[in-house]
Design an enzyme around this catalytic site. Structure first.
Site, PDB file in Angstrom:
ATOM      1  N   HIS A   1      -8.302   1.146  -4.313  1.00 23.47           N
ATOM      2  CA  HIS A   1      -9.243   0.974  -3.199  1.00 23.47           C
ATOM      3  C   HIS A   1      -9.895   2.321  -2.921  1.00 23.47           C
ATOM      4  CE1 HIS A   1      -9.631  -0.055   1.412  1.00 23.47           C
ATOM      5  NE2 HIS A   1     -10.800   0.047   0.811  1.00 23.47           N
TER       6      HIS A   1
ATOM      7  N   ASP B   1      -6.939  -6.372   3.976  1.00 22.02           N
ATOM      8  CA  ASP B   1      -6.311  -5.051   4.072  1.00 22.02           C
ATOM      9  C   ASP B   1      -6.413  -4.567   5.516  1.00 22.02           C
ATOM     10  OD1 ASP B   1      -5.378  -2.470   3.697  1.00 22.02           O
ATOM     11  OD2 ASP B   1      -6.980  -1.871   2.318  1.00 22.02           O
ATOM     12  N   GLY B   2      -5.229  -4.384   6.140  1.00 22.20           N
ATOM     13  CA  GLY B   2      -5.181  -3.813   7.479  1.00 22.20           C
ATOM     14  C   GLY B   2      -4.501  -4.721   8.477  1.00 22.20           C
TER      15      GLY B   2
ATOM     16  N   MET C   1     -11.992  -5.978   4.915  1.00 24.57           N
ATOM     17  CA  MET C   1     -11.206  -5.048   5.730  1.00 24.57           C
ATOM     18  C   MET C   1     -10.980  -5.650   7.119  1.00 24.57           C
ATOM     19  SD  MET C   1     -10.531  -2.509   3.778  1.00 24.57           S
ATOM     20  CE  MET C   1      -9.629  -1.614   5.051  1.00 24.57           C
TER      21      MET C   1
ATOM     22  N   MET D   1      -8.807   8.280  -0.366  1.00 31.15           N
ATOM     23  CA  MET D   1      -9.628   8.677   0.787  1.00 31.15           C
ATOM     24  C   MET D   1     -10.140  10.100   0.608  1.00 31.15           C
ATOM     25  SD  MET D   1      -7.159   7.330   3.808  1.00 31.15           S
ATOM     26  CE  MET D   1      -6.679   5.613   3.927  1.00 31.15           C
TER      27      MET D   1
ATOM     28  N   GLY E   1      -3.147   3.805   7.966  1.00 31.91           N
ATOM     29  CA  GLY E   1      -2.260   2.658   8.063  1.00 31.91           C
ATOM     30  C   GLY E   1      -1.829   2.457   9.504  1.00 31.91           C
TER      31      GLY E   1
ATOM     32  N   SER F   1       0.853  -1.194   0.000  1.00 32.19           N
ATOM     33  CA  SER F   1       0.000   0.000   0.000  1.00 32.19           C
ATOM     34  C   SER F   1       0.880   1.231   0.000  1.00 32.19           C
ATOM     35  CB  SER F   1      -0.895   0.010   1.240  1.00 32.19           C
ATOM     36  OG  SER F   1      -1.446   1.306   1.390  1.00 32.19           O
TER      37      SER F   1
ATOM     38  N   HIS G   1      -1.235  -1.352  -4.324  1.00 34.56           N
ATOM     39  CA  HIS G   1      -2.513  -1.036  -3.686  1.00 34.56           C
ATOM     40  C   HIS G   1      -2.571   0.478  -3.491  1.00 34.56           C
ATOM     41  CE1 HIS G   1      -6.088  -1.932  -1.268  1.00 34.56           C
ATOM     42  NE2 HIS G   1      -5.647  -1.029  -0.411  1.00 34.56           N
TER      43      HIS G   1
ATOM     44  N   ASP H   1      -4.652   3.608  -2.184  1.00 35.36           N
ATOM     45  CA  ASP H   1      -5.720   3.983  -1.250  1.00 35.36           C
ATOM     46  C   ASP H   1      -6.205   5.403  -1.504  1.00 35.36           C
ATOM     47  OD1 ASP H   1      -6.032   1.696   0.569  1.00 35.36           O
ATOM     48  OD2 ASP H   1      -3.912   2.050   1.002  1.00 35.36           O
TER      49      ASP H   1
ATOM     50  N   GLY I   1       0.902  -2.163   4.205  1.00 38.54           N
ATOM     51  CA  GLY I   1       1.522  -0.844   4.207  1.00 38.54           C
ATOM     52  C   GLY I   1       2.718  -0.828   5.141  1.00 38.54           C
TER      53      GLY I   1
ATOM     54  N   MET J   1     -12.058   4.644  -1.020  1.00 37.43           N
ATOM     55  CA  MET J   1     -12.735   4.900   0.260  1.00 37.43           C
ATOM     56  C   MET J   1     -13.391   6.267   0.141  1.00 37.43           C
ATOM     57  SD  MET J   1      -9.694   3.367   2.630  1.00 37.43           S
ATOM     58  CE  MET J   1      -8.519   3.509   1.276  1.00 37.43           C
TER      59      MET J   1
ATOM     60  N   GLY K   1      -9.016   4.126   6.860  1.00 41.33           N
ATOM     61  CA  GLY K   1      -8.701   5.541   7.066  1.00 41.33           C
ATOM     62  C   GLY K   1      -7.231   5.778   7.351  1.00 41.33           C
TER      63      GLY K   1
END
Ligand code: DX5
Ligand code: ZN
Length: 226
Positions: free
Chosen positions: A69, A176-177, A140, A40, A147, A11, A36, A38, A198, A71, A145
């Site tokens: 991804h 992811d996460g 998820m 946001m 890393g 990420s 990946h 992200d 990440g 968000m 929101g």
């Protein structure tokens, strides 16, 4: 169930944005399978990252697929922009709007692979009726929101159920996460084939470590029994 190929997806949210291009090139050389990306909006999630212009600026630095991804809510008005900026797959959140299937049709109309992400509080039932419309299911394991958050244990059970739900359909199962070499084997055994990471890869932003950290996650995942 046929086992899907292991994919490691760093990420770039954890990149040093002052050196973003160099970070992308280093991750490419270090063996990343996917990037990946992200996105946001400060509305669907309590953080703002970057948009399609930044993504387009790094697109020329690697031939690896961009796993985008989103968000953001609403997502539909921005799908074309991310497709044109070089996305290979576009993942929308099931929680981001009332017409998920329309979002997926919009992504397919752009010729891109479709993904749906579900937050920790969202049951798998949210995707039961759209399995024919997706190429990727993202479970998820944190609230999106930021890393660097800890893996939420319940996600492991949900991933096992998701794998059963997917069955032999040609759908990638992504997590992811809080993913690391420590939990990658258990995640692979639960059915994950795409590992977003990440902090576990980019934490400290020392490019000399990226290949070893990608390999550590890959090696752990490859120990899967299924
Ligand atoms: C967070 C993002 C993640 C994030 C993961 O909302 O979706 O992709 O970068 O970071 P780590 O691997 O540090 O949990
Ligand atoms: Zn993500």
């Amino acid at each position: 169930m046929a086992s899907r190929p292991i994919r490691i997806a760093p990420s770039i949210l954890s990149a040093d944005f002052a050196r973003l291009g160099a970070e992308v090139e280093a991750l490419d050389q270090a063996g990343a399978d996917y990037f990946h990306i992200d996105i946001m909006d400060g509305h669907f999630v309590p953080n703002i990252s970057f948009g399609p212009m930044v993504m387009q600026s790094i697109r020329k630095l690697t031939a690896k697929p961009f796993d985008v991804h989103l968000m953001i809510a609403p997502a539909d008005p921005y799908i074309a922009a991310f497709a044109k900026a070089g996305a290979d797959s576009i993942t929308v959140h099931a929680e981001a709007g009332p017409h998920l299937q329309r979002s997926l049709q919009t992504i397919r109309a752009e010729g891109k692979r479709t993904g749906v992400a579900i937050n920790p509080a969202t049951p798998l039932a949210a995707v039961e009726n759209i399995l024919d419309d997706i190429d990727l299911l993202l479970v998820m394991s944190i609230n999106p929101g930021f890393g660097g958050q800890a893996f939420i244990p319940h996600a492991m059970d949900k991933i096992r159920q998701a794998s059963l739900l997917i069955g032999n359909r040609p759908i990638e199962l992504e997590v992811d996460g809080g993913v690391s070499a420590e939990n990658a084997r258990e995640l692979a055994d639960a059915g994950i084939n795409v590992f977003v990471a990440g902090t576990a890869i980019l934490g400290g932003n020392d490019a000399a470590t990226y290949a070893g950290r990608i390999k550590a996650i890959r090696d752990a995942a490859m120990l899967r029994t299924a």
